[in-house]
Structures are given as C-alpha cells and as structure tokens.
Scaffold this motif. Structure first.
Motif, PDB file in Angstrom:
ATOM      1  N   GLY A  30       2.005 -10.362   5.773  1.00  0.00           N
ATOM      2  CA  GLY A  30       1.662  -8.376   6.040  1.00  0.00           C
ATOM      3  C   GLY A  30       2.608  -7.715   5.310  1.00  0.00           C
ATOM      4  N   ILE A  31       3.498  -8.143   4.600  1.00  0.00           N
ATOM      5  CA  ILE A  31       4.548  -7.275   4.327  1.00  0.00           C
ATOM      6  C   ILE A  31       4.376  -6.789   3.151  1.00  0.00           C
ATOM      7  CG2 ILE A  31       6.828  -7.390   2.377  1.00  0.00           C
ATOM      8  CD1 ILE A  31       7.304  -9.737   4.440  1.00  0.00           C
ATOM      9  N   GLU A  32       4.327  -5.141   3.256  1.00  0.00           N
ATOM     10  CA  GLU A  32       3.585  -3.979   2.389  1.00  0.00           C
ATOM     11  C   GLU A  32       4.761  -3.858   0.683  1.00  0.00           C
ATOM     12  OE1 GLU A  32       1.948  -0.266   4.294  1.00  0.00           O
ATOM     13  OE2 GLU A  32       3.758  -0.632   5.123  1.00  0.00           O
ATOM     14  N   ALA A  33       4.639  -3.855  -0.574  1.00  0.00           N
ATOM     15  CA  ALA A  33       5.406  -3.652  -1.685  1.00  0.00           C
ATOM     16  C   ALA A  33       5.612  -2.156  -2.150  1.00  0.00           C
ATOM     17  CB  ALA A  33       5.061  -4.833  -2.574  1.00  0.00           C
ATOM     18  N   PHE A  34       6.317  -1.667  -2.484  1.00  0.00           N
ATOM     19  CA  PHE A  34       6.597  -0.828  -3.039  1.00  0.00           C
ATOM     20  C   PHE A  34       7.345  -0.662  -4.209  1.00  0.00           C
ATOM     21  CE2 PHE A  34       5.639   0.366   1.375  1.00  0.00           C
ATOM     22  CZ  PHE A  34       5.357   1.131   1.346  1.00  0.00           C
ATOM     23  N   ALA A  35       6.285  -0.049  -5.282  1.00  0.00           N
ATOM     24  CA  ALA A  35       7.836  -0.504  -7.093  1.00  0.00           C
ATOM     25  C   ALA A  35       8.757   0.760  -7.243  1.00  0.00           C
ATOM     26  CB  ALA A  35       5.704   0.115  -7.782  1.00  0.00           C
TER      27      ALA A  35
ATOM     28  N   THR B 211      -1.513  -2.082  -4.188  1.00  0.00           N
ATOM     29  CA  THR B 211      -2.688  -2.523  -3.611  1.00  0.00           C
ATOM     30  C   THR B 211      -3.283  -3.393  -4.435  1.00  0.00           C
ATOM     31  OG1 THR B 211      -4.115  -0.778  -4.330  1.00  0.00           O
ATOM     32  CG2 THR B 211      -2.482  -0.356  -2.498  1.00  0.00           C
ATOM     33  N   ASP B 212      -4.414  -3.716  -3.774  1.00  0.00           N
ATOM     34  CA  ASP B 212      -5.539  -4.548  -4.603  1.00  0.00           C
ATOM     35  C   ASP B 212      -5.886  -3.535  -5.786  1.00  0.00           C
ATOM     36  OD1 ASP B 212      -4.869  -6.534  -2.762  1.00  0.00           O
ATOM     37  OD2 ASP B 212      -6.986  -5.753  -1.678  1.00  0.00           O
ATOM     38  N   ALA B 213      -6.325  -2.099  -5.617  1.00  0.00           N
ATOM     39  CA  ALA B 213      -6.765  -1.400  -6.867  1.00  0.00           C
ATOM     40  C   ALA B 213      -5.294  -1.152  -8.019  1.00  0.00           C
ATOM     41  CB  ALA B 213      -7.120   0.038  -6.312  1.00  0.00           C
ATOM     42  N   SER B 214      -3.970  -1.099  -7.673  1.00  0.00           N
ATOM     43  CA  SER B 214      -3.453  -0.756  -8.447  1.00  0.00           C
ATOM     44  C   SER B 214      -2.179  -2.325  -8.781  1.00  0.00           C
ATOM     45  CB  SER B 214      -2.297  -0.262  -7.858  1.00  0.00           C
ATOM     46  OG  SER B 214      -1.237  -0.591  -6.875  1.00  0.00           O
ATOM     47  N   VAL B 215      -2.894  -3.507  -8.076  1.00  0.00           N
ATOM     48  CA  VAL B 215      -2.336  -4.969  -8.443  1.00  0.00           C
ATOM     49  C   VAL B 215      -2.129  -5.398 -10.272  1.00  0.00           C
ATOM     50  CG1 VAL B 215      -2.443  -7.417  -9.018  1.00  0.00           C
ATOM     51  CG2 VAL B 215      -1.969  -5.759  -7.328  1.00  0.00           C
TER      52      VAL B 215
ATOM     53  N   GLN C  91       8.583  -4.207   4.619  1.00  0.00           N
ATOM     54  CA  GLN C  91       8.158  -3.573   3.432  1.00  0.00           C
ATOM     55  C   GLN C  91       9.191  -4.642   2.470  1.00  0.00           C
ATOM     56  OE1 GLN C  91       9.363   0.004   5.634  1.00  0.00           O
ATOM     57  NE2 GLN C  91       6.817   0.753   5.226  1.00  0.00           N
ATOM     58  N   VAL C  92       8.995  -3.979   1.436  1.00  0.00           N
ATOM     59  CA  VAL C  92       9.563  -5.066  -0.255  1.00  0.00           C
ATOM     60  C   VAL C  92      10.104  -3.623  -0.710  1.00  0.00           C
ATOM     61  CG1 VAL C  92       9.795  -6.898   0.804  1.00  0.00           C
ATOM     62  CG2 VAL C  92       8.510  -6.016  -1.347  1.00  0.00           C
ATOM     63  N   VAL C  93      10.856  -3.572  -1.924  1.00  0.00           N
ATOM     64  CA  VAL C  93      10.896  -2.391  -2.815  1.00  0.00           C
ATOM     65  C   VAL C  93      11.227  -3.764  -3.993  1.00  0.00           C
ATOM     66  CG1 VAL C  93      11.109  -0.134  -1.391  1.00  0.00           C
ATOM     67  CG2 VAL C  93      12.991  -2.021  -2.618  1.00  0.00           C
ATOM     68  N   PHE C  94      10.815  -3.241  -4.799  1.00  0.00           N
ATOM     69  CA  PHE C  94      10.556  -4.311  -6.552  1.00  0.00           C
ATOM     70  C   PHE C  94      11.328  -3.461  -7.781  1.00  0.00           C
ATOM     71  CE2 PHE C  94       6.582  -3.879  -5.874  1.00  0.00           C
ATOM     72  CZ  PHE C  94       6.257  -3.917  -7.262  1.00  0.00           C
ATOM     73  N   GLN C  95      11.952  -3.706  -8.538  1.00  0.00           N
ATOM     74  CA  GLN C  95      11.164  -3.133 -10.076  1.00  0.00           C
ATOM     75  C   GLN C  95      10.224  -4.619 -10.835  1.00  0.00           C
ATOM     76  OE1 GLN C  95      15.570  -2.230 -12.300  1.00  0.00           O
ATOM     77  NE2 GLN C  95      16.247  -2.212 -10.214  1.00  0.00           N
ATOM     78  N   GLN C  96      10.205  -5.641 -10.948  1.00  0.00           N
ATOM     79  CA  GLN C  96       9.334  -6.097 -11.276  1.00  0.00           C
ATOM     80  C   GLN C  96       9.463  -7.380 -10.723  1.00  0.00           C
ATOM     81  OE1 GLN C  96      10.285  -7.635 -15.709  1.00  0.00           O
ATOM     82  NE2 GLN C  96      11.545  -5.569 -15.980  1.00  0.00           N
ATOM     83  N   MET C  97       7.727  -7.437 -10.654  1.00  0.00           N
ATOM     84  CA  MET C  97       7.621  -8.558  -9.780  1.00  0.00           C
ATOM     85  C   MET C  97       6.078  -9.220  -9.880  1.00  0.00           C
ATOM     86  SD  MET C  97       5.666  -8.385  -5.822  1.00  0.00           S
ATOM     87  CE  MET C  97       7.629  -8.102  -4.954  1.00  0.00           C
ATOM     88  N   GLY C  98       5.850 -11.082 -10.184  1.00  0.00           N
ATOM     89  CA  GLY C  98       5.042 -10.784 -10.347  1.00  0.00           C
ATOM     90  C   GLY C  98       3.996 -11.183  -9.410  1.00  0.00           C
ATOM     91  N   ASP C  99       2.126 -10.786  -9.912  1.00  0.00           N
ATOM     92  CA  ASP C  99       1.237 -10.782  -9.082  1.00  0.00           C
ATOM     93  C   ASP C  99       0.745 -12.405  -7.623  1.00  0.00           C
ATOM     94  OD1 ASP C  99       0.262 -12.947 -11.215  1.00  0.00           O
ATOM     95  OD2 ASP C  99      -1.719 -11.723 -11.335  1.00  0.00           O
TER      96      ASP C  99
END
Length: 127
Positions: A78-83, A107-111, A60-68
C-alpha cells in the motif's frame, strides 16, 4: 510518512540513486518534518524492504531509479511511489512536490516508462 533513500545518515543528505540499494532511508512526516533516518537492513530484497518500510508507517516513497519488482512489493504494502524527474532537487523541494502531487506517481499505466524492467542495474535482484 514519506521515505527518501539517502547515501548517509545526515539530515538533508543527497538522495540516493538506487532506491533498493540505498544505505539509509530518511523518514519525513507528510508535512515535511524530519522524523528519523533508518539503516537499510534489507538492500536488494524488495519484499523484505517493502515490509520493513510499511512497518515503520511509510505510505509514500520517492526514487530516482527503481525496478519493477520492488515497485510491485511496495504496491502490495500500500505504498505509493513517486519518480524524481531531476537529480538536483533538494529534499525540501522533493517533499513539497510530494505534498503538492507534482511528482510523477507510478501507476500500473506508467510502470513501463518510469521503472526499470529487471531492477535498476544488471544483476540487481529485488525479489
């Protein structure tokens, strides 16, 4: 294990704005205990950074800004990302929010709404 991008190697340091270009990653157990801080040896390379984090046991990772593109590489590992919705959250609060699942999981829907289409900044390239 949870990876938090930070600007320095000090424990409970400020969360870095740009995930892929963070100087360090602090690793925490899923219970919130500090494990270690690692130097980001792969800034700007989403594929190598994602593989490196996965090799460290990060899921799992957390981020403020990340590219697609970077998100795509994390997803392949297999790493989950949390905004993060706030830039003023303490690391303790962020870790608690990950455990409680109150952060927005990408998720794919929220990218489209949570990530930057070509990387966080013009010219950034997280291949």
């Amino acid at each position: 294990m949870i990876a938090v991008p930070v600007d320095s190697a000090e424990v409970n340091e400020r969360i870095s704005v740009y995930f892929g270009e963070a100087a360090y990653f602090s690793l925490y157990s899923t219970r919130g205990s500090f494990v270690q801080t690692l130097v980001n040896q792969e800034p700007g390379s989403g594929q190598r950074l994602s593989r490196f984090l996965a090799e460290q046991g990060v899921n799992q990772v957390v981020f403020q800004q990340m590219g697609d593109k970077l998100f795509g590489w994390l997803q392949r590992e297999g790493i989950e990302a949390f905004a993060l919705t706030s830039t003023s959250l303490s690391i303790d609060r962020v870790l608690r929010s990950v455990r409680e699942r109150t952060l927005k999981r990408v998720t794919d829907a929220s990218v489209g709404s949570l990530l930057h289409p070509a990387g966080p900044r013009k010219g950034s390239n997280c291949d």
